[in-house]
Design an enzyme around this catalytic site. Sequence first.
Site, PDB file in Angstrom:
ATOM      1  N   SER A   1     -37.262  24.541  73.641  1.00 40.41           N
ATOM      2  CA  SER A   1     -37.786  25.566  74.657  1.00 40.41           C
ATOM      3  C   SER A   1     -38.040  24.699  76.266  1.00 40.41           C
ATOM      4  CB  SER A   1     -39.158  25.740  74.453  1.00 40.41           C
ATOM      5  OG  SER A   1     -39.508  26.609  72.972  1.00 40.41           O
TER       6      SER A   1
ATOM      7  N   TYR B   1     -37.659  17.944  69.114  1.00 42.56           N
ATOM      8  CA  TYR B   1     -38.020  17.496  67.624  1.00 42.56           C
ATOM      9  C   TYR B   1     -36.939  18.040  66.742  1.00 42.56           C
ATOM     10  CZ  TYR B   1     -42.721  15.889  68.661  1.00 42.56           C
ATOM     11  OH  TYR B   1     -43.703  15.165  69.018  1.00 42.56           O
ATOM     12  N   SER B   2     -36.830  19.438  66.760  1.00 47.20           N
ATOM     13  CA  SER B   2     -36.049  20.196  65.752  1.00 47.20           C
ATOM     14  C   SER B   2     -34.620  19.919  65.888  1.00 47.20           C
ATOM     15  CB  SER B   2     -36.116  21.746  65.755  1.00 47.20           C
ATOM     16  OG  SER B   2     -37.499  21.954  65.784  1.00 47.20           O
TER      17      SER B   2
ATOM     18  N   SER C   1     -43.727  26.794  60.278  1.00 45.14           N
ATOM     19  CA  SER C   1     -43.688  28.297  59.975  1.00 45.14           C
ATOM     20  C   SER C   1     -45.054  28.773  59.240  1.00 45.14           C
ATOM     21  CB  SER C   1     -42.265  28.596  59.197  1.00 45.14           C
ATOM     22  OG  SER C   1     -42.591  27.808  57.873  1.00 45.14           O
TER      23      SER C   1
ATOM     24  N   GLN D   1     -39.689  19.556  74.354  1.00 48.33           N
ATOM     25  CA  GLN D   1     -40.193  18.845  73.063  1.00 48.33           C
ATOM     26  C   GLN D   1     -38.737  18.668  72.305  1.00 48.33           C
ATOM     27  OE1 GLN D   1     -42.708  21.362  70.650  1.00 48.33           O
ATOM     28  NE2 GLN D   1     -43.057  19.679  69.380  1.00 48.33           N
TER      29      GLN D   1
ATOM     30  N   GLU E   1     -51.084  21.788  69.541  1.00 50.71           N
ATOM     31  CA  GLU E   1     -50.649  23.240  69.847  1.00 50.71           C
ATOM     32  C   GLU E   1     -51.612  24.141  69.520  1.00 50.71           C
ATOM     33  OE1 GLU E   1     -46.868  22.745  67.518  1.00 50.71           O
ATOM     34  OE2 GLU E   1     -46.004  23.019  69.664  1.00 50.71           O
TER      35      GLU E   1
END
Lengths: 375, 405
Positions: free
Chosen positions: B154, B121-122, B377, B119, B237
């Site tokens: 990840s 994204y960040s 978070s 993924q 998720e």
Amino acid sequence: MNFSFSDDQILLRNSVRAALDEQCKPAHVRAMFDDPKGYSDHLWGEMAKLGWLGLPFPEEQGGAGLGLVELALVLEEMGRAAYPGPFFATVVLGGLGLTLGGSAAQKDKWLSAIASGTVRATAALLEEHLDWDPAATAATAAKSGSGWALSGLKRFVPWAHAADVVLVPARSPEGLSLFLVDPKSAGVTLTPMVGIDLGSRWSEMRLDKVAVGADAILGQPGTAGPVVESLLRRAAVMSSAEMLGAARRCLDMSVEYAKVREQFGQPIGSFQAIRHRCAEMLLEVENAHAAVYYAAWALTAGAEDAAVAASICKSYVNEAARKVCGDSIQVHGGIGFTWEYDLHLYMKRAKALEPLYGDTEYHRELITRHVTSSR
Amino acid sequence: MDLNYTPEDIAFRKQVRTWLEQNLPKTEIRNLEDRRAWHRKLFDAGYLGMGWPKEYGGGGARPMEQAVVADEMARVNAPSPTNSLGLGIAGPTIVVHGTDAQKRRYLKKILSAEELWCQLYSEPNAGSDLAALRTSAVDQGDHFVVNGQKIWTSAGAIADWGLLLARTDTKVAKHKGISCFLMNMRQPGVDVRPLKQITGSSEFSEVFMTNARVEKSDQIGKLGEGWAIAQTTLGYERGGRALARVTNYASQHSRLVEAARRMRRHGKPLIEDPLVRQKLGRIWAEIEVERYQALRTLTLLERGEHPGAGGSLTKLSYSELEKRFMELALEILGPYGQLTEGAPKEFQLEIDTAVGERGSWAYAYLWSRAGTIYAGSSEIQKNVIGERILGLPKETRADRVGGKA
Ligand SMILES: Cc1cc2nc3c(=O)[nH]c(=O)nc-3n(C[C@H](O)[C@H](O)[C@H](O)COP(=O)(O)OP(=O)(O)OC[C@H]3O[C@@H](n4cnc5c(N)ncnc54)[C@H](O)[C@@H]3O)c2cc1C
């Protein structure tokens, strides 16, 4: 598997809420603080008419034959309204106690009278030593003629001054037994115990060779241990429902307040310190909801994990309600600390119930016994 | 309200249990190939992609059946399948937002673990503020050219494909200029550099993209709709995994009880210490409450409802619980708790720690710090709960001032 309320259950909750919104406004709660009896006969009569007083009893005994989920729904609403009166004492402590341990004749006599609103009841489950374990009961029952003579000291007996009958566990030569006692009998002394929640009333109950008849015992002598344990479990879960209602009210009031109260030119709810606190409060309220209704269902259905679910419920809700109600005062600032503002009515109800029917540590110990014995 | 399982669900559970008894790997899973083989076995049995449409290799199963499989796997401590981001994020995004051709091209290979996913994204300067991302995708007529950097990716090091968010328009408000793509990780313009985690292992990576190529046919949804697509994907998720997670905690709790039986303090087994008993009782109550909540969520999913912002409550609840639990476990285990190797058998964890690693308590403890950071978070979840569930006013934020966003 379906963890949601049925339409009937939602209907019940809505009608209870509507009735209490109408008849148990904060002004009523406050008026009862100064009332010698502490509750309204009028509202009691209404509750009988609406069928709340017989809700969990079998239909043959004038009840509605519903389960603990429905009773929890009613009690949650009572917590939300900080209802002052002997509903919990009568229906849960007295009524369920009789349902669990009474003979057919005893149930016929008392349950229909409770359901119709003519009789109020309670139970004396705690003594001087404050140990909730029924095995710790020190009060005694000696044979006396065809009946019994009861002696001992009970504490925190809810609404004893309003009760027509009190369930009293006492130790007979055969072991723990459960008796029906009229608190107006000779040898009974009631002394008020006044706590922070003026909508709850308790008494110290001293029994000095109180004579009761042969028909005053529930079941066989020496067999009351499991009955008192089951009753305690039900009381733990039902008082949790009441605490949940009180906590939810505190959360609702906090959220409403955070939307309108402005500081630094903005509603305080836009500040994360307040918003995050409210989010945490909601999390605790929702978890408490799951704990209460899971346990209420498990007890009604006789599920394998019913006993431990009751302990999980009470220990969890004790802490959740403490956090939510405490935080609600913080969110309100100074106004939350005033007598005139209603927040403390709910906060105090939850606080008063926290140590009753098993405090947090008592139930945690039971939980650990369960997990260490079942594996 | 009826929390009993239906006879069909009980029968299904039995069937899964039997299958697992017969098929659970007998030897330890050591490498990616072992894990892929196990994944493949689960897929062939119909236990992966259970809720995905049948025509693309899925099982069209009910949420309850999916939960039961995950739960039974957790019960016997079965290794997780590989390709968790393909199964958990990329696949569901393609199922919901992809074209028919994309579904045919990708889904089956995700399910069979033939192609592994990550993924993207960040970015270094766009974490919680995901919409601040700067990686660009420029339209070249027949394809897009991608430049930029992703981080904390990840499975980046093993992935064949990545679900990418990139900026396709810099002239509009920041949430509006983002698009979503499927990007081939095995091409010259993509450079993956593993990052070492606090656990010592390297599950996540940095990904550098220099004139990387994305085909037009690999664009998901419409141009500029990437933000909305990401919002729905983040929701995946959560969901049916909740019950399995609780079962994992329960096994870990019973390992902890075992350890407390073995250790001694003041000449008595630790399990007789009232303080330890209180701690064990408290955390067990919290774990069980999490299970009740999982059943509530399952009830919603079974009715075809999406938990919506309620998913934020679930995520906040379990990730914070996991942290409390692991802190308590290490407290009880004393110096054994922080050992990564060499602990006597009775003080080892030997339970899948949610990332697919057989871990020590120390690993599980460290890993528990991640849950309150990734996938939004705890602070971000509380913002969502405050604004979207409780309806509290939004905070004044620079990116919302002046009519933007
Ligand atoms: C183990 C792990 C695996 C990951 N895997 C992936 C992956 O596969 N793909 C991927 O794209 N990303 C992945 N991530 C990245 C993850 O999504 C980000 O770390 C996360 O979004 C937080 O962003 P950040 O690290 O930049 O922290 P920041 O956003 O800089 O946050 C730092 C701190 O500030 C707080 N904060 C930030 N904004 C606010 C706000 N508005 N209000 C209050 N507090 C705020 C945060 O809560 C946090 O405590 C992974 C992260 C971890 C730890």
